[in-house]
Design an enzyme around this catalytic site. Structure first.
Site, PDB file in Angstrom:
ATOM      1  N   ASP A   1      95.387  60.588  56.482  1.00  8.00           N
ATOM      2  CA  ASP A   1      94.348  60.350  55.482  1.00  8.00           C
ATOM      3  C   ASP A   1      94.348  61.376  54.357  1.00  8.00           C
ATOM      4  O   ASP A   1      93.837  61.094  53.275  1.00  8.00           O
ATOM      5  CB  ASP A   1      92.982  60.315  56.167  1.00  8.00           C
TER       6      ASP A   1
ATOM      7  N   GLU B   1      99.548  48.276  61.096  1.00  6.25           N
ATOM      8  CA  GLU B   1      99.016  48.496  62.449  1.00  6.25           C
ATOM      9  C   GLU B   1      98.766  47.229  63.259  1.00  6.25           C
ATOM     10  O   GLU B   1      98.507  47.319  64.458  1.00  6.25           O
ATOM     11  CB  GLU B   1      97.736  49.344  62.425  1.00  6.25           C
TER      12      GLU B   1
ATOM     13  N   GLN C   1      95.626  46.071  56.938  1.00  8.62           N
ATOM     14  CA  GLN C   1      95.418  46.801  55.695  1.00  8.62           C
ATOM     15  C   GLN C   1      96.724  46.793  54.910  1.00  8.62           C
ATOM     16  O   GLN C   1      97.733  46.268  55.363  1.00  8.62           O
ATOM     17  CB  GLN C   1      94.986  48.237  55.994  1.00  8.62           C
TER      18      GLN C   1
END
Length: 713
Positions: free
Chosen positions: A358, A494, A606
């Protein structure tokens, strides 16, 4: 609306977890959730204090297996401060009628204020005013004041100030049932208005020492100061120590209690012993007004360097809130620490406080403003190079293989099993195959260099990080028919960790991984041009050059394939799933509960391919692809964006950020819905209960960068 104030009126148990996370106060060294000082952990409240880099490891039994997990430790709770009126019960919100309740987070000064008016079972009305800070001036200090005004009663007012080391890591429901008692009480002590508590983490054996100084102003002492270490030795052994006072009060006359706390650990620098350091610091600390003045001045200096403006007042408030939490987690105090950037900040226990990728979304904001912070965060990675090198060697590779989840020492902390709350099953977790975390480290190195133009950094530890990541990706690539392939990995998506019908995990030639590897090889060659090739062989330079020109990228239907074989996957009936489930953000859990798997479908949690456009831009992606010998143009870029937009369910807060950024460049009008979602993700908890477990730091920083980009001429 004041854009610097976040105000909550009334008490809403369903929203309390979210509010506690969003009103947390911190300074980069430690942070404390915005829980009421009289509250204890239950289904509504969750007091939590977290010290940067303080982890502990415990073993649990999971689905018939022993599972070892390392957690960011919930440190002793320094907040407990409560009262009771004339022999009644100790104040707790669930035991009285709440007549008024307002919490205000002053983001400009870093102060949490609470105004409360209550009526107990005997009709006694009491008014409270509380102010709290976690010092941005001195990272070891925090303070809390409480003014208590009996409105319609007179008599004895008892006040209890305590330190509580009986806490556990129980802030995430899906982790409950696992080992969670990380603190071992050592001793407690009370004397001369100061109480002390010393604990030690169970396996990492980090000492955490707290000292609190409590003072009263107002009222008339009935019997003088009555201090006790909870009244009995057993309580001290269990990790609780308190300071209790009694004063006589009259209706309408207030009593102000001031609690100043110092927190030290055995990991701190320039400290002979943590317990003595905490005691000395709290005795020497000034009162609340003095601490507040210095604290507010420190925040003012931060805002001068970090403020991002917006025309809309509501948007400005959210930007201020997100910047506030970013600066509380990654403050200048981080420059003195050995700590990474937890994906959920220092605000809760989701992801066990681990460090992921992140910071990739945080560096673009921090690097131009706070290069000392980004340098320190890269030092965290560099100090763990030996572990990353060992992990690479153990897997049969060279260079440095950084873990997808990192904690204290840099080993892989990704659990081997994860829980699906929808099906109630424990499932294999293969997300450790996201080798692209090393590419994020390399990208951050280059972001820091571009912001500072510090060639000494490239010639030193920054260049070492870049080179070791490049060596790893060179070692996992194989040359097949003139192209370099990377097999057995996972991309950022993912939802795909393997192929349908294939027993082995991992995917082949993930486009994000391969294209970013080509980008990495170009940057390593740039670094060599800038600072020289010392320690790099001619053979390595030739390999890096070849990979910068011949990485494999698959295409189908005129778009970049997310990975090799993606075109053969089935299309999902999106309309049917939306009609059946409404919220399909966690489509992977839905499919698994149905006995199916997201590996079978063209679905994404995502951005994956579109991450390339987010990081490199259309021109940057085009430069890499044409350099690899592939065709690429604006039409292909637009088609690729549309293709994956239609197949993404946005199960991560990062997804809206990336899509908003990509669309803002390609077709600005289409970015607005994603920008709105990204802006509201945490403040309105759009993911449904996740923010209460800790903020989404990368998404917050990403939102700020989106608005900063909009403001540029």
């Amino acid at each position: 609306m004041n854009p610097w104030l976040l105000v909550y009126d009334g008490f809403d148990p369903a929203q309390e977890g979210l509010r506690e996370a969003l009103t947390a106060l911190g300074n980069g060294y430690f942070a404390t959730r915005g829980a009421a000082p009289e509250s204890r952990a239950d289904e509504v409240h969750y007091p939590g204090t977290y010290v940067a880099g303080c982890y502990d490891r415990l073993v649990s039994q999971v689905a018939g297996h022993s599972a070892e997990n390392e957690d960011l430790v919930n440190a002793p709770n320094w907040l407990p401060l409560t009262f009771r009126a004339d022999g009644g019960d100790w104040f707790a919100p669930d035991g009285v009628e709440i007549l008024a309740d307002r919490r205000t987070l002053d983001m400009r000064r870093g102060v949490l204020t609470r105004l409360l008016r209550t009526r107990d079972s005997r009709g006694r009305i009491t008014r409270l005013e509380q102010h709290r800070l976690v010092s941005m001036d001195d990272p070891h200090l925090a303070a809390l004041t409480m003014t208590i005004v009996p409105e319609n009663w007179s008599g004895t007012l008892e006040i209890r100030s305590a330190l509580d080391g009986r806490v556990t890591n129980a802030g995430v429901a899906r982790y409950r049932g696992l080992a969670d008692r990380h603190l071992v009480p050592i001793r407690g002590h009370a004397a001369h208005s100061v109480i002390e508590l010393l604990t030690r983490t169970a396996t990492s054996r980090v000492e955490i020492a707290l000292a609190a100084r409590t003072t009263l102003a107002g009222g008339r002492s009935r019997t003088g100061v009555a201090e006790s270490a909870s009244g009995d030795d057993q309580a001290v052994q269990e990790g609780w120590v308190s300071d209790e006072r009694a004063v006589e009060v009259k209706a309408g006359e207030g009593v102000t209690v001031e609690k100043v706390v110092a927190l030290y650990t055995s990991r701190d620098r320039a400290v002979a012993e943590s317990e003595a350091a905490a005691r000395t610091a709290v005795v020497r600390a000034g009162g609340f007004p003095c601490l507040l003045k210095r604290h507010a001045r420190a925040w003012d200096r931060l805002w001068q360097r970090a403020h991002v403006t917006a025309e809309d007042t509501e948007v400005q408030q959210i930007l201020n809130l997100y910047l506030f939490h970013l600066l509380q987690t990654a403050s200048p105090h981080v420059a003195e620490l050995d700590a990474g950037l937890p994906a959920r900040g220092l605000h809760g226990e989701a992801y066990r406080g681990h460090v992921f990728w992140d910071d990739l979304f945080v560096f673009p904001f921090l690097a131009p403003r706070f290069a000392d912070i980004t340098r320190a965060l890269l030092r965290y990675r560099w100090r763990r190079l030996p572990e990353a090198r060992w992990a690479a060697r153990a897997a049969g590779h060279t260079g440095a293989m950084f873990p997808w989840q990192s904690g204290s020492d840099g080993r892989e902390e990704t659990p081997r099993l994860h829980f699906n709350p929808r099906s109630g099953r424990w499932l294999p977790d293969r997300s450790h195959l996201q080798r692209h975390v090393g590419l994020a480290v390399a990208y951050n190195v280059w972001q820091h260099y571009r912001a500072t133009e510090d060639t000494a950094f490239l010639a030193g530890f920054g260049g070492e990080l870049l080179l070791e990541v490049a060596r790893f990706f060179a070692s996992i690539a194989t040359c097949e028919q003139g192209r370099y392939a990377i097999r057995g990995v996972m991309g950022p998506d993912e939802y795909h960790d393997g192929y349908p019908g294939r027993t082995g995990p991992g995917l082949d030639n993930n486009a994000y991984t391969n294209i970013m590897t080509a980008w990495l090889m170009r940057r390593v060659l740039d670094m060599i041009d800038l600072v020289g090739a010392e320690g790099v062989s001619r053979q390595e330079i030739d390999l890096f050059t070849g990979m910068s020109r011949r990485m494999r990228v698959d295409f189908h239907d005129g778009v970049i394939s997310q990975f090799e074989g993606y075109a053969e996957l089935e299309e999902l009936d999106w309309a049917a799933y939306r009609e059946k489930y409404t919220d399909i953000r966690r489509l992977d859990r839905i499919l698994e509960a149905e006995g199916d798997t997201s590996n079978r479908y063209k679905v994404s949690k995502q951005a994956d391919v579109l991450m390339l456009l987010h990081l490199l831009g259309q021109e940057g992606v085009g430069e890499i692809l044409t350099g690899l010998g592939y065709g690429w143009n604006a039409e292909m870029a637009a088609r690729t964006v549309d293709y994956y937009l239609a197949r993404t369910c946005h199960g991560s807060t990062l997804s809206a950020v990336v899509h908003a950024g990509v669309l803002a460049r390609l077709r600005p009008g289409a970015s607005h819905p994603f920008l709105v979602e990204a802006l509201n993700n945490d403040v309105k908890d759009l993911q449904g209960g996740t923010t209460a477990e800790g903020i989404h730091l990368g998404a917050m920083a990403g939102v700020v960068c989106l608005f900063e980009a909009q403001a540029r001429p």
